[in-house]
Design a protein around this motif. Structure first.
Motif, PDB file in Angstrom:
ATOM      1  N   SER A   1      -2.332  -2.673  14.954  1.00  0.00           N
ATOM      2  CA  SER A   1      -4.011  -3.029  14.770  1.00  0.00           C
ATOM      3  C   SER A   1      -3.780  -4.618  15.189  1.00  0.00           C
ATOM      4  CB  SER A   1      -4.644  -3.746  13.583  1.00  0.00           C
ATOM      5  OG  SER A   1      -4.589  -2.752  12.463  1.00  0.00           O
TER       6      SER A   1
ATOM      7  N   ALA B   1     -13.194   2.650  17.084  1.00  0.00           N
ATOM      8  CA  ALA B   1     -12.403   2.312  16.662  1.00  0.00           C
ATOM      9  C   ALA B   1     -11.177   2.999  15.330  1.00  0.00           C
ATOM     10  CB  ALA B   1     -11.185   0.675  16.842  1.00  0.00           C
ATOM     11  N   ALA B   2     -13.126   2.854  14.608  1.00  0.00           N
ATOM     12  CA  ALA B   2     -12.825   3.968  13.399  1.00  0.00           C
ATOM     13  C   ALA B   2     -12.711   5.330  13.454  1.00  0.00           C
ATOM     14  CB  ALA B   2     -14.016   3.700  12.560  1.00  0.00           C
TER      15      ALA B   2
ATOM     16  N   VAL C   1      -2.491   3.300  14.060  1.00  0.00           N
ATOM     17  CA  VAL C   1      -2.776   2.357  13.205  1.00  0.00           C
ATOM     18  C   VAL C   1      -3.054   3.468  11.689  1.00  0.00           C
ATOM     19  CG1 VAL C   1      -4.926   1.658  11.307  1.00  0.00           C
ATOM     20  CG2 VAL C   1      -3.349   0.413  14.032  1.00  0.00           C
ATOM     21  N   GLY C   2      -3.403   4.538  11.991  1.00  0.00           N
ATOM     22  CA  GLY C   2      -4.205   5.527  11.014  1.00  0.00           C
ATOM     23  C   GLY C   2      -2.803   6.632  10.773  1.00  0.00           C
TER      24      GLY C   2
ATOM     25  N   VAL D   1      -8.355   5.764  14.602  1.00  0.00           N
ATOM     26  CA  VAL D   1      -7.767   5.776  13.214  1.00  0.00           C
ATOM     27  C   VAL D   1      -7.797   6.729  12.201  1.00  0.00           C
ATOM     28  CG1 VAL D   1      -7.192   4.014  11.121  1.00  0.00           C
ATOM     29  CG2 VAL D   1      -8.010   3.542  13.399  1.00  0.00           C
TER      30      VAL D   1
ATOM     31  N   LEU E   1      -4.433   2.066  18.114  1.00  0.00           N
ATOM     32  CA  LEU E   1      -4.855   2.838  16.944  1.00  0.00           C
ATOM     33  C   LEU E   1      -4.463   4.154  15.816  1.00  0.00           C
ATOM     34  CD1 LEU E   1      -8.614   1.854  18.661  1.00  0.00           C
ATOM     35  CD2 LEU E   1      -7.507   0.671  16.398  1.00  0.00           C
ATOM     36  N   ALA E   2      -4.210   4.624  16.739  1.00  0.00           N
ATOM     37  CA  ALA E   2      -4.028   5.949  16.392  1.00  0.00           C
ATOM     38  C   ALA E   2      -2.214   6.305  15.607  1.00  0.00           C
ATOM     39  CB  ALA E   2      -3.042   6.873  17.215  1.00  0.00           C
TER      40      ALA E   2
ATOM     41  N   ALA F   1       0.738  -0.975  10.261  1.00  0.00           N
ATOM     42  CA  ALA F   1      -0.595  -0.820  10.530  1.00  0.00           C
ATOM     43  C   ALA F   1      -1.038  -2.055  10.825  1.00  0.00           C
ATOM     44  CB  ALA F   1      -1.182  -0.225   9.859  1.00  0.00           C
TER      45      ALA F   1
ATOM     46  N   LEU G   1      -1.773   4.154   7.601  1.00  0.00           N
ATOM     47  CA  LEU G   1      -2.125   3.802   6.916  1.00  0.00           C
ATOM     48  C   LEU G   1      -1.760   4.724   5.975  1.00  0.00           C
ATOM     49  CD1 LEU G   1      -5.239   2.301   8.142  1.00  0.00           C
ATOM     50  CD2 LEU G   1      -3.621   0.761   6.983  1.00  0.00           C
TER      51      LEU G   1
ATOM     52  N   GLY H   1      -6.039   9.538  13.012  1.00  0.00           N
ATOM     53  CA  GLY H   1      -4.455   9.508  12.940  1.00  0.00           C
ATOM     54  C   GLY H   1      -3.951   9.185  11.265  1.00  0.00           C
ATOM     55  N   VAL H   2      -5.004   8.840  10.444  1.00  0.00           N
ATOM     56  CA  VAL H   2      -4.785   9.200   9.267  1.00  0.00           C
ATOM     57  C   VAL H   2      -4.783  10.871   8.740  1.00  0.00           C
ATOM     58  CG1 VAL H   2      -5.853   8.886   6.493  1.00  0.00           C
ATOM     59  CG2 VAL H   2      -6.045   7.074   8.424  1.00  0.00           C
TER      60      VAL H   2
END
Length: 333
Positions: free
Chosen positions: A190, A98-99, A174-175, A102, A171-172, A186, A178, A105-106
Motif C-alpha cells: 500500500s 483501487a478498491a 495488497v489484495g 484490491v 494493489l493486487a 499488505a 490481505l 487480489g483478495v
C-alpha cells in the motif's frame, strides 16, 4: 527564462490544448458512458492479469498488466483538476478503481494452497518494502508522463511510462496479502502504491502549471489550488519518512548479508569441496545457503565469528545442498 523553458519542452506546434487534455483525462466529460465502460473493463482485466502474474511469479505477465492498466488516467486527472481549480470526479475513480483491484487480489488469494509462502514470490517481495529510490523514480516517471500528455508527438512513450510506474500490481499484492492475512506485507505494498500516486499527482501538477495551462483558463477565483499543492506536498513528506527508513534498513540488511557471507566462506574453509551459494533474509531469519559434499563444521564457530559483525540476536539458519536445514541459533545468544 520560464517562457524559453516552456517553448523548449513544449513547442507551440506540438502543444495540445487544455480541452484535449481534459477530454483525455476527465472521465466525467464528453462521452461519459464510453469512457466509463473502457475504464472499468480494462481495469478489471488488468487486475486479473496482475493477480495471475503475481501468483505465478511471472514478470512478463505483470508487465502486461501494467501496460493495459488505465489507472494513471484519473490520477493525472487529479493533477489537471488542481490546475484548473475545478473538481472532475477523478478522485472517486481512483478510490473505486483501487478498491476493485484490491478486491480482485483478495478473491485470487482464495485459490492459493495453504502451503503457499508469500515471501518466496519475487513479485511480492519486490513490492512490499519500497525505498526512497522508488519515490524518486515515480516522480521522474510522472514528469515524463505529464510532458508526453501535453505533446502531440511523443504519445509513443506512454506505454513505457505505464511500465515504469507501478500502480495496479502493488494493489493486487495488497489484495493477495490481505486474503492471506499478511497485513504487514499488505501495508508495505500500500505504501508503494500511495507514494507512486502522490508522485504522479505532484509531477502532473508541476508540469501542467509550468507549461502554462492555467493561463488558458478563466477561473472563478478559487483558492483551492494552493491548498492542493500543500496537501500533496505534506503527503509526499509523510510517505517519504517510511521510505527513508526502509532504505536505511535495506542498506543495513545488505551489509549484514555480506558479513554473513564472508564469515560463511571462512567457516567452510575446513570443509573441502564446500562453498557458499548466498545469503538471504527470510521473515526474521538469515539463511546461509551452502554447497557441501559432506558434514558441515560446528555452527558455533560461525556464530562466534559473527560477533561484532552483525547485531546480537539475529537468527541464522544453514541450508545445505544435501537438503538439510540447520538452526544455527542466534548471534550472541
Amino acid at each position: 527564462m520560464l517562457t524559453a523553458l516552456r517553448v523548449r519542452i513544449l513547442p507551440e506546434a506540438q502543444r495540445r490544448t487544455l480541452d484535449e487534455l481534459s477530454d483525455d483525462l476527465e472521465l466525467r466529460t464528453g462521452d461519459v458512458r464510453a469512457k466509463s465502460s473502457a475504464f472499468w473493463t480494462m481495469l478489471t482485466l488488468s487486475g486479473i492479469v496482475a493477480a495471475a502474474g503475481i501468483m505465478s511469479d511471472s514478470t512478463a505477465t505483470v508487465i502486461g498488466a501494467m501496460i493495459i492498466a488505465p489507472l494513471s488516467t484519473p490520477i493525472m486527472g487529479i493533477a489537471l483538476a488542481a490546475v484548473k481549480r475545478r473538481r472532475n470526479g477523478s478522485v472517486a475513480f481512483v478510490l473505486a478503481g483501487a478498491a476493485l483491484v484490491v478486491l480482485i487480489g483478495v478473491l485470487a488469494a482464495a485459490v492459493l494452497p495453504g502451503s503457499y509462502e508469500l515471501t518466496d514470490n519475487s513479485q511480492i517481495t519486490a513490492r512490499i518494502s519500497p525505498g526512497l529510490l522508488d519515490l524518486v523514480a515515480a516522480q521522474a516517471t510522472g514528469l515524463a508522463g505529464a510532458v508526453a500528455l501535453t505533446r502531440r508527438d511523443v504519445a509513443a512513450v506512454l506505454p513505457g511510462v505505464a511500465i515504469a510506474i507501478s500502480l495496479v500490481p502493488p494493489l493486487a499484492v495488497v489484495g493477495i496479502c490481505l486474503g492471506r492475512g499478511a497485513f504487514d506485507l499488505a501495508a508495505g505494498a500500500s505504501l508503494l502504491f500511495l507514494s507512486n500516486l502522490v508522485a504522479l499527482v505532484l509531477a502532473g501538477m508541476f508540469v501542467f502549471a509550468v507549461l502554462g495551462y492555467p493561463s488558458e483558463l478563466v477561473t472563478d477565483g478559487s483558492r483551492g489550488t494552493n491548498r492542493t499543492y500543500v496537501t500533496f506536498a505534506v503527503l509526499a513528506v509523510v510517505l517519504g519518512i517510511p521510505l527513508v527508513l526502509n532504505t536505511v534498513f535495506s542498506g543495513l540488511v545488505s551489509s549484514w548479508e555480506a558479513a554473513i557471507q564472508r564469515a560463511g566462506v571462512q567457516w567452510l574453509a575446513t570443509a573441502p569441496g564446500s562453498s557458499v551459494d548466498g545469503v538471504d533474509l527470510h521473515s526474521a531469519t538469515f539463511r546461509l545457503r551452502v554447497q557441501t559434499p559432506g558434514a558441515l563444521p560446528p555452527t558455533d564457530r560461525l556464530l562466534s565469528s559473527l560477533a561484532g559483525e552483525v547485531p546480537d540476536g539475529l537468527r541464522l539458519e544453514i541450508v545445505s545442498s544435501r537438503g538439510e536445514t540447520i538452526d544455527a541459533g542466534t548471534v550472541g545468544g
